[in-house]
Write a protein that holds these residues in place. Structure first.
Motif, mmCIF file in Angstrom:
data_model
loop_
_atom_site.group_PDB
_atom_site.id
_atom_site.type_symbol
_atom_site.label_atom_id
_atom_site.label_comp_id
_atom_site.label_asym_id
_atom_site.label_seq_id
_atom_site.Cartn_x
_atom_site.Cartn_y
_atom_site.Cartn_z
ATOM 1 N N ASP A 59 0.928 -1.250 -0.258
ATOM 2 C CA ASP A 59 -0.005 0.016 0.106
ATOM 3 C C ASP A 59 0.815 1.029 -0.402
ATOM 4 O OD1 ASP A 59 0.832 0.458 2.649
ATOM 5 O OD2 ASP A 59 -0.897 0.032 3.327
ATOM 6 N N VAL A 60 0.130 2.180 -0.126
ATOM 7 C CA VAL A 60 1.076 3.975 -0.471
ATOM 8 C C VAL A 60 2.061 4.168 1.329
ATOM 9 C CG1 VAL A 60 -0.552 4.643 -1.670
ATOM 10 C CG2 VAL A 60 -0.787 5.519 0.514
ATOM 11 N N TYR A 61 1.914 3.113 1.562
ATOM 12 C CA TYR A 61 2.860 3.372 3.467
ATOM 13 C C TYR A 61 3.335 2.190 3.234
ATOM 14 C CZ TYR A 61 -1.364 6.474 4.150
ATOM 15 O OH TYR A 61 -1.953 8.110 3.731
ATOM 16 N N GLY A 62 3.240 1.467 2.665
ATOM 17 C CA GLY A 62 4.652 0.888 3.128
ATOM 18 C C GLY A 62 4.372 -1.002 3.358
ATOM 19 N N ALA A 63 2.629 -1.551 3.739
ATOM 20 C CA ALA A 63 2.071 -2.245 4.430
ATOM 21 C C ALA A 63 2.429 -2.796 3.364
ATOM 22 C CB ALA A 63 0.945 -2.206 4.913
ATOM 23 N N TYR A 64 2.065 -4.344 3.619
ATOM 24 C CA TYR A 64 2.554 -5.639 2.438
ATOM 25 C C TYR A 64 1.642 -6.709 2.459
ATOM 26 C CZ TYR A 64 4.284 -8.420 -1.196
ATOM 27 O OH TYR A 64 4.202 -9.991 -2.257
ATOM 28 N N ASN A 65 0.706 -6.876 1.605
ATOM 29 C CA ASN A 65 -1.413 -8.004 1.806
ATOM 30 C C ASN A 65 -0.800 -9.028 2.353
ATOM 31 O OD1 ASN A 65 -0.892 -7.885 -0.906
ATOM 32 N ND2 ASN A 65 -2.255 -7.172 -1.798
ATOM 33 N N GLU A 66 0.004 -9.352 1.667
ATOM 34 C CA GLU A 66 0.592 -10.689 1.765
ATOM 35 C C GLU A 66 1.295 -11.327 2.742
ATOM 36 O OE1 GLU A 66 0.951 -12.964 -2.422
ATOM 37 O OE2 GLU A 66 1.100 -11.068 -2.587
ATOM 38 N N GLY A 67 1.967 -10.512 3.821
ATOM 39 C CA GLY A 67 1.918 -11.394 4.736
ATOM 40 C C GLY A 67 3.840 -10.870 5.388
ATOM 41 N N TYR A 68 4.284 -10.921 6.047
ATOM 42 C CA TYR A 68 5.641 -10.513 6.268
ATOM 43 C C TYR A 68 6.861 -11.236 5.517
ATOM 44 C CZ TYR A 68 10.805 -9.868 9.206
ATOM 45 O OH TYR A 68 11.665 -9.340 8.587
ATOM 46 N N ASP A 69 6.323 -12.858 6.016
ATOM 47 C CA ASP A 69 7.662 -14.146 4.918
ATOM 48 C C ASP A 69 7.195 -13.107 2.937
ATOM 49 O OD1 ASP A 69 8.339 -14.942 7.297
ATOM 50 O OD2 ASP A 69 7.471 -16.543 7.164
ATOM 51 N N HIS A 70 6.206 -13.391 3.033
ATOM 52 C CA HIS A 70 5.811 -13.155 1.458
ATOM 53 C C HIS A 70 6.620 -11.695 0.880
ATOM 54 C CE1 HIS A 70 2.545 -16.513 0.728
ATOM 55 N NE2 HIS A 70 3.243 -16.690 -0.368
ATOM 56 N N TRP A 71 5.915 -10.854 2.108
ATOM 57 C CA TRP A 71 7.120 -9.723 1.846
ATOM 58 C C TRP A 71 8.592 -9.796 1.301
ATOM 59 C CZ3 TRP A 71 10.814 -7.444 4.976
ATOM 60 C CH2 TRP A 71 11.549 -5.894 4.309
ATOM 61 N N ALA A 72 9.221 -10.754 2.290
ATOM 62 C CA ALA A 72 10.778 -10.829 1.957
ATOM 63 C C ALA A 72 10.927 -11.212 0.676
ATOM 64 C CB ALA A 72 11.348 -11.880 3.504
ATOM 65 N N HIS A 73 10.072 -12.602 0.610
ATOM 66 C CA HIS A 73 10.806 -13.077 -0.472
ATOM 67 C C HIS A 73 10.064 -11.962 -2.569
ATOM 68 C CE1 HIS A 73 10.805 -16.744 -3.092
ATOM 69 N NE2 HIS A 73 10.161 -16.271 -3.299
ATOM 70 N N SER A 74 9.189 -11.596 -2.305
ATOM 71 C CA SER A 74 8.639 -10.811 -3.363
ATOM 72 C C SER A 74 9.467 -9.589 -3.682
ATOM 73 C CB SER A 74 7.028 -10.475 -3.126
ATOM 74 O OG SER A 74 6.861 -9.563 -4.152
ATOM 75 N N THR A 75 10.151 -8.866 -1.942
ATOM 76 C CA THR A 75 11.021 -8.019 -2.090
ATOM 77 C C THR A 75 12.428 -7.727 -2.122
ATOM 78 O OG1 THR A 75 9.070 -6.861 -0.565
ATOM 79 C CG2 THR A 75 11.230 -5.583 -0.836
ATOM 80 N N THR A 76 13.078 -9.006 -1.776
ATOM 81 C CA THR A 76 13.997 -9.225 -2.649
ATOM 82 C C THR A 76 14.517 -9.414 -4.235
ATOM 83 O OG1 THR A 76 14.893 -10.829 -0.454
ATOM 84 C CG2 THR A 76 16.050 -11.755 -2.555
ATOM 85 N N TYR A 77 13.302 -10.135 -4.812
ATOM 86 C CA TYR A 77 13.371 -9.970 -5.991
ATOM 87 C C TYR A 77 13.115 -9.283 -6.622
ATOM 88 C CZ TYR A 77 13.427 -14.797 -5.916
ATOM 89 O OH TYR A 77 14.385 -16.547 -6.268
ATOM 90 N N GLU A 78 12.154 -8.029 -6.220
ATOM 91 C CA GLU A 78 12.095 -6.451 -6.393
ATOM 92 C C GLU A 78 13.571 -6.072 -6.713
ATOM 93 O OE1 GLU A 78 10.653 -4.879 -8.429
ATOM 94 O OE2 GLU A 78 8.023 -5.850 -7.634
ATOM 95 N N ALA A 79 15.016 -6.159 -4.906
ATOM 96 C CA ALA A 79 15.412 -5.497 -4.871
ATOM 97 C C ALA A 79 16.511 -6.407 -6.314
ATOM 98 C CB ALA A 79 16.083 -5.881 -3.469
ATOM 99 N N ILE A 80 16.466 -7.500 -5.628
ATOM 100 C CA ILE A 80 17.639 -7.759 -7.147
ATOM 101 C C ILE A 80 17.349 -7.291 -8.882
ATOM 102 C CG2 ILE A 80 18.663 -10.162 -8.343
ATOM 103 C CD1 ILE A 80 17.723 -11.540 -6.023
ATOM 104 N N LEU A 81 15.769 -7.130 -8.868
ATOM 105 C CA LEU A 81 15.571 -6.448 -10.073
ATOM 106 C C LEU A 81 16.326 -4.737 -10.202
ATOM 107 C CD1 LEU A 81 14.237 -6.120 -12.441
ATOM 108 C CD2 LEU A 81 11.741 -5.806 -11.417
ATOM 109 N N ILE A 82 15.956 -4.440 -9.620
ATOM 110 C CA ILE A 82 16.425 -2.485 -9.673
ATOM 111 C C ILE A 82 18.185 -2.082 -9.450
ATOM 112 C CG2 ILE A 82 16.374 -1.198 -7.950
ATOM 113 C CD1 ILE A 82 12.781 -1.607 -7.335
ATOM 114 N N THR A 83 18.463 -4.187 -9.124
ATOM 115 C CA THR A 83 19.848 -3.509 -8.800
ATOM 116 C C THR A 83 20.876 -4.183 -10.334
ATOM 117 O OG1 THR A 83 19.395 -3.860 -5.908
ATOM 118 C CG2 THR A 83 21.716 -4.177 -7.021
ATOM 119 N N ALA A 84 20.080 -4.885 -10.443
ATOM 120 C CA ALA A 84 20.587 -5.208 -11.624
ATOM 121 C C ALA A 84 20.340 -4.125 -12.925
ATOM 122 C CB ALA A 84 19.736 -6.971 -12.341
ATOM 123 N N LEU A 85 19.312 -3.828 -12.700
ATOM 124 C CA LEU A 85 18.432 -2.531 -13.307
ATOM 125 C C LEU A 85 19.888 -1.177 -13.528
ATOM 126 C CD1 LEU A 85 14.959 -2.526 -13.220
ATOM 127 C CD2 LEU A 85 16.046 -3.369 -15.683
#
Length: 177
Positions: A59-85
């Motif tokens: 959400d706009v404030y940063g809460a992740y609607n799928e929970g903490y473990d899904h946040w970590a998994h998904s956001t790790t891939y976002e971080a990898i994607l952004i870092t690669a770019l």
């Protein structure tokens, strides 16, 4: 990067988006020399798909609607994607700069650990607290080591020496820093 490129991978409005689109970008980068046009289309399409719906779980404030473990998994891939770019093209393609929810999720993650040392459970989270790799990415991007507060505690306990759900991705910390 072309933000108008057609979506070639997925526009799922859940964690699948970040995971698949990150993999597509990495595949495009790995195969670039063999087929520049196809690789460029794959990278551009994955970035466009991610911009279109990849940040719906935040959400706009940063809460992740799928929970903490899904946040970590998904956001790790976002971080990898952004870092690669950033490392290859010297731009994030708008993925970091245009998502207040993604950037706000770093602070949200700090509060997912209770005073008992247990994880706030959305139904997807393990009760036990374990390392979350995106925190390293956010600490660098935001120039804020306070975002590593929970990671420092886990490091001091030896949690980074043991197997955890994202252990196989541990070497990415070097790229994310």
């Amino acid at each position: 990067l072309k933000a108008h490129a057609p979506a070639l991978v997925t526009e799922a409005e859940n964690s699948t988006n970040a995971i698949c689109n990150s993999a597509a970008v990495l595949a495009g980068l790995a195969t670039y020399e063999k087929g520049k046009a196809a690789a460029a289309a794959l990278v551009d399409g994955a970035v466009a798909a991610n911009l279109a719906s990849g940040f719906v779980p935040y959400d706009v404030y940063g809460a992740y609607n799928e929970g903490y473990d899904h946040w970590a998994h998904s956001t790790t891939y976002e971080a990898i994607l952004i870092t690669a770019l950033e490392k290859i093209f010297a731009t994030d393609g708008g993925l970091y700069t245009k998502s207040t929810g993604l950037t706000g999720s770093a602070t949200w993650a700090l509060f997912m650990i209770g005073s008992s040392g247990k994880v706030f459970n959305y139904g997807d989270a393990q009760e036990e607290w374990e390392p979350k790799l995106p925190n390293w990415f956010f600490a660098r991007k935001e120039s804020n080591v306070d975002l590593l507060y929970n990671e420092k505690q886990l490091y001091d306990k030896g949690a980074y020496k043991e197997s955890f759900s994202e252990f196989r991705l541990l070497p990415t910390i070097f790229a994310l820093m």
